[in-house]
Enzyme design. Sequence first.
Site, mmCIF file in Angstrom:
data_model
loop_
_atom_site.group_PDB
_atom_site.id
_atom_site.type_symbol
_atom_site.label_atom_id
_atom_site.label_comp_id
_atom_site.label_asym_id
_atom_site.label_seq_id
_atom_site.Cartn_x
_atom_site.Cartn_y
_atom_site.Cartn_z
ATOM 1 N N HIS A 72 77.096 31.691 -36.523
ATOM 2 C CA HIS A 72 78.378 31.185 -37.018
ATOM 3 C C HIS A 72 79.456 32.239 -36.851
ATOM 4 O O HIS A 72 79.188 33.435 -36.942
ATOM 5 C CB HIS A 72 78.259 30.761 -38.492
ATOM 6 C CG HIS A 72 78.003 31.894 -39.443
ATOM 7 N ND1 HIS A 72 78.991 32.451 -40.231
ATOM 8 C CD2 HIS A 72 76.887 32.596 -39.717
ATOM 9 C CE1 HIS A 72 78.465 33.431 -40.965
ATOM 10 N NE2 HIS A 72 77.195 33.554 -40.675
ATOM 11 N N ARG A 78 77.347 29.698 -46.667
ATOM 12 C CA ARG A 78 78.275 28.666 -46.190
ATOM 13 C C ARG A 78 77.725 27.861 -45.011
ATOM 14 O O ARG A 78 78.412 26.983 -44.493
ATOM 15 C CB ARG A 78 79.602 29.326 -45.768
ATOM 16 C CG ARG A 78 80.290 30.047 -46.917
ATOM 17 C CD ARG A 78 81.371 30.980 -46.409
ATOM 18 N NE ARG A 78 80.820 32.100 -45.648
ATOM 19 C CZ ARG A 78 81.555 33.067 -45.083
ATOM 20 N NH1 ARG A 78 82.873 33.027 -45.182
ATOM 21 N NH2 ARG A 78 80.977 34.055 -44.440
#
Length: 220
Positions: free
Chosen positions: A98, A46
């Site tokens: 992230h 992602r």
Amino acid sequence: MKLLNELFENNRRWAADTAATDPEFFSRLEQLQSPRYFWIGCSDSRVPANQITGLAPGEVFVHRNVANVVVHTDLNCLSVLQYAIDVLGVSHVMVVGHYGCGGVKAAMAGQSLGLIDNWLRHIQDVADRHAAILGTLPDEDDRWRCLCELNVIEQVRNVARTTLACDAWRRGQQVAIHGWIYDLADGGLRDLDVTMTGEVPPDIVVAGALEQIRSRYRLA
Ligand code: CO
């Protein structure tokens, strides 16, 4: 056997569209790549470097591994870093973590997943080093987010302490090493303000970034 035809179909369409928009695109890139940026990020599907930053092929050199870890004995990562700094002459290295990182979560939980436990051990070292911050966060999601940030900060410090970065700075090459975090929830990238340029000792830069973490999580 299914041969993933749709991916080849996608590729044909992409190559044709790209050539239609910019007829010189492929011949230009075929000659050389001269990216200004080197991205060290997580393998997570992602978090694709080019899409997130709006960069085209040829504009960012990329190394990804589980949880964007920079280890001083990892010849793979170090070789890519050396090529980026010495041969390509990139001006910016960004370590990009992230929120929601599964590697960081597994390290936090001490969960056993096999061989990768050894890799994630490096993140447990980061957690141990910053136990004073993490230990005062009552909420597990906050601890997870915070460790994602701390991991980026420590990996920036690791890049800055490689012989590659130190040698580049010693010979006067301008290379800035940045620490960023990406939010899966809204697609936003944030600078963790831990940029190292060789002028200020890494520990001082890290101390400043940790100060910001303490205020962000409302710690004394
Ligand atoms: Co991740």
